[in-house]
Design an enzyme around this catalytic site. Structure first.
Site, PDB file in Angstrom:
ATOM      1  N   GLU A   1       0.786  -1.226   0.000  1.00  0.00           N
ATOM      2  CA  GLU A   1       0.000   0.000   0.000  1.00  0.00           C
ATOM      3  C   GLU A   1       0.830   1.295   0.000  1.00  0.00           C
ATOM      4  O   GLU A   1       0.872   2.025   0.989  1.00  0.00           O
ATOM      5  CB  GLU A   1      -0.960  -0.010   1.194  1.00  0.00           C
ATOM      6  CG  GLU A   1      -1.857  -1.239   1.194  1.00  0.00           C
ATOM      7  CD  GLU A   1      -2.989  -1.178   2.215  1.00  0.00           C
ATOM      8  OE1 GLU A   1      -2.897  -0.366   3.151  1.00  0.00           O
ATOM      9  OE2 GLU A   1      -3.955  -1.937   2.058  1.00  0.00           O
TER      10      GLU A   1
ATOM     11  N   GLU B   1      -6.017  -8.066  -0.440  1.00  0.00           N
ATOM     12  CA  GLU B   1      -6.685  -7.831   0.853  1.00  0.00           C
ATOM     13  C   GLU B   1      -8.120  -7.430   0.596  1.00  0.00           C
ATOM     14  O   GLU B   1      -8.409  -6.616  -0.291  1.00  0.00           O
ATOM     15  CB  GLU B   1      -6.046  -6.690   1.654  1.00  0.00           C
ATOM     16  CG  GLU B   1      -4.768  -7.043   2.336  1.00  0.00           C
ATOM     17  CD  GLU B   1      -4.197  -5.884   3.175  1.00  0.00           C
ATOM     18  OE1 GLU B   1      -4.972  -5.039   3.683  1.00  0.00           O
ATOM     19  OE2 GLU B   1      -2.963  -5.845   3.310  1.00  0.00           O
TER      20      GLU B   1
HETATM   21  C1  FCB Z   1      -4.882  -2.252   5.114  1.00  0.00           C
HETATM   22  C2  FCB Z   1      -3.569  -2.702   5.704  1.00  0.00           C
HETATM   23  C3  FCB Z   1      -3.686  -3.780   6.751  1.00  0.00           C
HETATM   24  C4  FCB Z   1      -4.900  -3.567   7.624  1.00  0.00           C
HETATM   25  C5  FCB Z   1      -6.131  -3.368   6.771  1.00  0.00           C
HETATM   26  C6  FCB Z   1      -7.409  -3.221   7.553  1.00  0.00           C
HETATM   27  O1  FCB Z   1      -4.771  -0.944   4.711  1.00  0.00           O
HETATM   28  O2  FCB Z   1      -2.722  -3.201   4.711  1.00  0.00           O
HETATM   29  O3  FCB Z   1      -2.497  -3.804   7.486  1.00  0.00           O
HETATM   30  O4  FCB Z   1      -4.678  -2.513   8.470  1.00  0.00           O
HETATM   31  O5  FCB Z   1      -5.974  -2.250   5.958  1.00  0.00           O
END
Ligand code: FCB
Length: 439
Positions: free
Chosen positions: A166, A350
């Protein structure tokens, strides 16, 4: 769950994700201080000033945790290696840190789990933060050195490698909004971090190519921007949010160009000759990872650049106060392939939600999480049906953990963690997924 593994193409990968600082217990094993320890120690930054010193004690309990990954039937486990555990001062190597990731890797392989590593999920050693951290161009070389050290030890057994988790959070959230370490609110620092984070990604990718490693990727977090009304000003504001949140990073890595609307604000603050870095930034990757959670409704304002803010949207929200908007995932998958990556494999690295899960008589019922995952898998299937090459889906997160500035309050896990006893209890969503993956 309404989905079955067999509803997805042959070879489609299911996984779950964590990150080192959020679960390991950073006080153990000779890890060095990170900028997150410093950020958390500064009053007002983190709920109850909590940090990752103990977290889930995964450092000692990793075997039990990997048993849970395997028992659920996941193909892959996305984990990260901590820079400060491997190189406590950012320069010298901690053999205990390398040994830990070596053990962890073998423990995955013993259980038939594909190791999917991320090299940086935010544990910048404080010693490097002292030298300017992401503001300092030298970070690309520091990161390349760390990459060669950790990959020299475990790279031979990784299924896939992502460089930096990210980049938007590393740069904008942490240097412009001040919500994450190092907690700056400075446009010049932001512009430099926005560029250096991609330069470091490119250098690390080059290093790994030279080492002969393959299946290398970049992981971005995307947030859909919806204009607050039908006005031209709202459309422009949403396009700018989309620019600095999403298109900046895709543009840099896949086109060698930054969006014009973002350069209007950041251009004067970029380092000299930044354009010359694009050949490194554009070092080819083998896949593109998308982390997706929500959208934001964007309204213009009269403030300084970027002159916009998020307003409350009408959709149901998670415990993070994030609107649930699965269509955004579909939009990002289709748009990324159409505008940037063409045939390159896309992976949802994610996706997941926080809820206020509680144990009743040894059970945790989290139907909302099952519904959330189903809605987002529907979005993946829509994209697949249109020919978008989506190759995997990873749920954030295996277990409840340290949710950064929100401490231990926001539970994202498929597995509940009691932060007093450290007992792990699979939630209903874990069982539902296990059944779906076996079917
Ligand atoms: C993302 C992150 C992870 C976690 C999720 C909820 O931005 O990569 O570490 O905090 O959000």
């Amino acid at each position: 769950m309404k989905h079955r593994r067999s509803d997805f193409p042959e070879g489609f990968l299911f996984g779950t994700a964590t990150s080192s600082y959020q679960i390991e217990g950073h006080a153990q094993g000779g890890a060095g201080r990170t900028h997150w320890d410093d950020f958390a120690a500064t009053p007002g930054n983190v709920v109850r000033a909590e940090n990752g010193a103990r977290a889930c004690d995964h450092y000692n309990r990793y075997a039990e945790d990997l048993d849970l990954v395997a028992a659920a039937g996941f193909d892959c486990y996305r984990f990260s290696t901590s820079w400060a555990r491997v190189m406590p001062d950012g320069r010298s190597v901690n053999p205990e840190g390398l040994d830990f990731y070596d053990r962890l890797t073998d423990a995955m392989l013993e259980r038939g789990i594909k190791p999917c590593v991320t090299l940086y999920h935010w544990e910048l050693p404080s010693a490097l933060a002292d030298q300017g951290g992401w503001r300092n161009r030298d970070i690309a070389d520091w990161f390349a050195e760390y990459t060669s050290v950790i990959m020299g030890r475990i790279g031979d057994r990784m299924y896939s490698v992502a460089t930096i988790n990210e980049p938007w959070c590393v740069a904008w959230l942490s240097h412009f909004e001040g919500h994450h370490a190092p907690g700056l609110r400075d446009i010049r620092a932001t512009a430099r971090a926005m560029h250096h984070v991609l330069l470091a990604h490119g250098r690390a990718t080059q290093v790994m190519r030279d080492m002969g490693l393959s299946n290398l990727g970049a992981v971005f977090n995307f947030e859909w921007a919806t204009p607050a009304d039908d006005s031209a000003a709202a459309a422009e504001a949403a396009a700018l949010h989309d620019g600095y949140y999403n298109r900046w990073f895709l543009g840099g890595v896949f086109k060698g160009a930054y969006p014009e609307n973002v350069l209007e604000g950041l251009g004067p603050h970029l380092p000299a000759n930044w354009q010359d870095d694009f050949p490194v930034i554009q070092t080819p990757v083998d896949w593109c990872g998308l982390n997706y959670y929500t959208r934001k409704v964007i309204a213009p304002n009269d403030g300084a650049w970027p002159g916009l803010h998020g307003v409350e949207g009408p959709l149901p929200k998670t415990f993070m106060d994030w609107e649930i908007y699965p269509d955004g995932l579909y939009q990002f998958l289709t748009r990324t392939a159409r505008d940037y990556t063409a045939d390159l494999p896309l992976i949802v690295t994610e996706n997941g939600m926080a809820s206020a899960d509680v144990i009743h008589a040894g059970r945790i019922d989290d139907p909302q999480r099952i519904t959330y995952v189903e809605a987002h898998l529907d979005a993946v299937q829509r994209a697949l049906a249109e020919g978008v090459p989506v190759q995997g889906y990873f749920i954030w997160s295996l277990m409840d953990n340290y949710e950064w500035a929100l401490g231990y309050e926001k539970r994202f896990g498929l597995v509940h963690v009691d932060f007093d006893t450290l007992v792990r209890t699979p939630k209903a969503s874990y069982h539902a997924l296990a059944a779906a993956l076996k079917a």
